[in-house]
Motif scaffolding. Structure first.
Motif, PDB file in Angstrom:
ATOM      1  N   LEU A  27       0.832  -1.196   0.000  1.00  0.00           N
ATOM      2  CA  LEU A  27       0.000   0.000   0.000  1.00  0.00           C
ATOM      3  C   LEU A  27       0.872   1.253   0.000  1.00  0.00           C
ATOM      4  CD1 LEU A  27      -2.667   1.424   0.086  1.00  0.00           C
ATOM      5  CD2 LEU A  27      -2.747   1.097   2.557  1.00  0.00           C
ATOM      6  N   THR A  28       1.865   1.270   0.865  1.00  0.00           N
ATOM      7  CA  THR A  28       2.788   2.408   0.905  1.00  0.00           C
ATOM      8  C   THR A  28       3.447   2.605  -0.454  1.00  0.00           C
ATOM      9  OG1 THR A  28       3.240   2.028   3.245  1.00  0.00           O
ATOM     10  CG2 THR A  28       4.819   3.351   2.034  1.00  0.00           C
ATOM     11  N   GLN A  29       3.911   1.530  -1.021  1.00  0.00           N
ATOM     12  CA  GLN A  29       4.553   1.602  -2.332  1.00  0.00           C
ATOM     13  C   GLN A  29       3.635   2.247  -3.363  1.00  0.00           C
ATOM     14  OE1 GLN A  29       7.419  -2.248  -2.702  1.00  0.00           O
ATOM     15  NE2 GLN A  29       5.748  -2.135  -4.157  1.00  0.00           N
ATOM     16  N   SER A  30       2.394   1.760  -3.391  1.00  0.00           N
ATOM     17  CA  SER A  30       1.443   2.265  -4.361  1.00  0.00           C
ATOM     18  C   SER A  30       1.200   3.759  -4.140  1.00  0.00           C
ATOM     19  CB  SER A  30       0.139   1.488  -4.240  1.00  0.00           C
ATOM     20  OG  SER A  30      -0.611   1.613  -5.418  1.00  0.00           O
ATOM     21  N   LEU A  31       1.010   4.132  -2.881  1.00  0.00           N
ATOM     22  CA  LEU A  31       0.765   5.536  -2.560  1.00  0.00           C
ATOM     23  C   LEU A  31       1.970   6.399  -2.938  1.00  0.00           C
ATOM     24  CD1 LEU A  31      -0.995   5.050   0.880  1.00  0.00           C
ATOM     25  CD2 LEU A  31      -1.985   6.186  -1.110  1.00  0.00           C
ATOM     26  N   ARG A  32       3.155   5.924  -2.641  1.00  0.00           N
ATOM     27  CA  ARG A  32       4.355   6.673  -2.993  1.00  0.00           C
ATOM     28  C   ARG A  32       4.456   6.877  -4.506  1.00  0.00           C
ATOM     29  NH1 ARG A  32       4.239   7.380   1.651  1.00  0.00           N
ATOM     30  NH2 ARG A  32       5.800   6.943   3.240  1.00  0.00           N
ATOM     31  N   GLY A  33       4.128   5.846  -5.233  1.00  0.00           N
ATOM     32  CA  GLY A  33       4.155   5.953  -6.688  1.00  0.00           C
ATOM     33  C   GLY A  33       3.154   6.985  -7.182  1.00  0.00           C
ATOM     34  N   LEU A  34       1.952   6.922  -6.648  1.00  0.00           N
ATOM     35  CA  LEU A  34       0.921   7.881  -7.036  1.00  0.00           C
ATOM     36  C   LEU A  34       1.332   9.303  -6.670  1.00  0.00           C
ATOM     37  CD1 LEU A  34      -2.195   5.804  -5.964  1.00  0.00           C
ATOM     38  CD2 LEU A  34      -1.609   6.496  -8.294  1.00  0.00           C
ATOM     39  N   GLU A  35       1.986   9.433  -5.526  1.00  0.00           N
ATOM     40  CA  GLU A  35       2.433  10.746  -5.074  1.00  0.00           C
ATOM     41  C   GLU A  35       3.529  11.266  -6.017  1.00  0.00           C
ATOM     42  OE1 GLU A  35       4.259  10.556  -1.276  1.00  0.00           O
ATOM     43  OE2 GLU A  35       4.351  12.730  -1.020  1.00  0.00           O
ATOM     44  N   ARG A  36       4.479  10.397  -6.301  1.00  0.00           N
ATOM     45  CA  ARG A  36       5.601  10.783  -7.155  1.00  0.00           C
ATOM     46  C   ARG A  36       5.109  11.313  -8.497  1.00  0.00           C
ATOM     47  NH1 ARG A  36       7.872   6.214  -8.574  1.00  0.00           N
ATOM     48  NH2 ARG A  36       7.771   5.338  -6.498  1.00  0.00           N
ATOM     49  N   ASN A  37       4.065  10.709  -8.993  1.00  0.00           N
ATOM     50  CA  ASN A  37       3.573  11.099 -10.303  1.00  0.00           C
ATOM     51  C   ASN A  37       2.500  12.185 -10.244  1.00  0.00           C
ATOM     52  OD1 ASN A  37       5.239   9.332 -11.834  1.00  0.00           O
ATOM     53  ND2 ASN A  37       4.003   7.647 -11.076  1.00  0.00           N
ATOM     54  N   GLY A  38       2.254  12.671  -9.059  1.00  0.00           N
ATOM     55  CA  GLY A  38       1.372  13.819  -8.938  1.00  0.00           C
ATOM     56  C   GLY A  38      -0.111  13.527  -8.936  1.00  0.00           C
ATOM     57  N   PHE A  39      -0.481  12.290  -8.665  1.00  0.00           N
ATOM     58  CA  PHE A  39      -1.907  11.951  -8.671  1.00  0.00           C
ATOM     59  C   PHE A  39      -2.520  12.046  -7.284  1.00  0.00           C
ATOM     60  CE2 PHE A  39      -0.157   9.263 -12.199  1.00  0.00           C
ATOM     61  CZ  PHE A  39      -0.561  10.137 -13.186  1.00  0.00           C
ATOM     62  N   ALA A  97       4.902  16.956 -12.623  1.00  0.00           N
ATOM     63  CA  ALA A  97       4.875  16.053 -11.477  1.00  0.00           C
ATOM     64  C   ALA A  97       6.082  15.127 -11.494  1.00  0.00           C
ATOM     65  CB  ALA A  97       3.587  15.246 -11.488  1.00  0.00           C
ATOM     66  N   ARG A  98       6.438  14.669 -12.666  1.00  0.00           N
ATOM     67  CA  ARG A  98       7.553  13.729 -12.778  1.00  0.00           C
ATOM     68  C   ARG A  98       8.869  14.378 -12.419  1.00  0.00           C
ATOM     69  NH1 ARG A  98       6.486   8.426 -15.997  1.00  0.00           N
ATOM     70  NH2 ARG A  98       4.320   8.367 -15.339  1.00  0.00           N
ATOM     71  N   ASP A  99       9.088  15.554 -12.946  1.00  0.00           N
ATOM     72  CA  ASP A  99      10.400  16.150 -12.823  1.00  0.00           C
ATOM     73  C   ASP A  99      10.543  17.000 -11.565  1.00  0.00           C
ATOM     74  OD1 ASP A  99      10.310  16.720 -16.351  1.00  0.00           O
ATOM     75  OD2 ASP A  99      10.889  14.963 -15.218  1.00  0.00           O
TER      76      ASP A  99
END
Lengths: 125, 125
Positions: free
Chosen positions: A59-71, B116-118
């Motif tokens: 779950l953390t991984q998924s959230l971090r990914g979504l955060e990183r990509n700005g969603f 968001a990416r960069d």
DNA sequence: GGTCTTGGTATCCAGACGGTTACCGACCTT
DNA sequence: AAGGTCGGTAACCGTCTGGATACCAAGACC
């Protein structure tokens, strides 16, 4: 804070068209997470309820990914006590439309999808 | 047979919104394969041209997957000599709509996606 | 007979993905 | 002081994906 209804007890029960959906968004749980944030911010522990079959790490991984990509945005409130809230960003919210479109497509072609999988050319794999 | 224009020499040159697209269809090359079949059936060797950076194994895998799920049909003609043609099924063709919708979404939100990416919260990963 | 094209397969391998189990510090309640 | 909740992290490990390289049989062509 807001007395919104709690999230469903288990998202895996009402398995939506996504099970046959040939589209995928983000990592394995990303689309379910987005659905959970649809009606407002949620805390980590709130998200864990409907996604009980997802380990905290995943779950953390998924959230971090979504955060990183700005969603998704992550906000830490230390007000009275620690509270971490995840919310859809505008970008994340805009994503719900094409996702819904994909789901509508899947719903429309449900029979064909099942047909192809089971009785099709080859059912191996 | 039909004197359709040949496929572009390299699909990787005109990298479409799909590079930032958070959606994914099928396996890694599936959506590119579908694009190549958009304007009619194509032979294996035809597909290899625009997808020159895809190994034969990967291409075959992708095609087999698409076939298994009913999006693509595979037809062997032994007429004068061996000819294998891949074509979109109606189901596969219907898929192009939601895929285009996803691409439109990506095009609309291109800047936000890049941002968001960069420059976003964290650029790691 | 040798070579080319066609449509692939066989084998090996590295890295990503995802699951399991255990553990953690900070804070609150009792 | 003991225990619970909150929001995670650490370590390990198997599987799946996808890439690299090599090879192959059948037919057409020279």
């Amino acid at each position: 804070m807001t007395p919104r209804p709690p999230l469903p007890a288990d998202l895996f029960d009402e398995l939506c068209p996504s099970s046959l959906l040939p589209f995928r968004f983000g990592d394995k749980w990303a689309s379910m997470v987005l659905r959970c944030l649809d009606d407002g911010p949620r805390r980590y522990s709130e998200l864990r309820v409907p996604l009980s079959r997802v380990t905290p790490k995943a779950l953390t991984q998924s959230l971090r990914g979504l955060e990183r990509n700005g969603f998704v945005s992550r906000t830490v409130h230390a007000d009275p006590k620690l509270r971490v809230e995840y919310a859809l960003t505008p970008l994340g919210r805009s994503l719900l439309e094409p996702m819904a479109a994909a789901c509508r497509w899947a719903a429309e072609h449900w029979d064909e999808l099942l047909d192809a999988r089971d009785g099709g050319i080859s059912s191996s794999g």
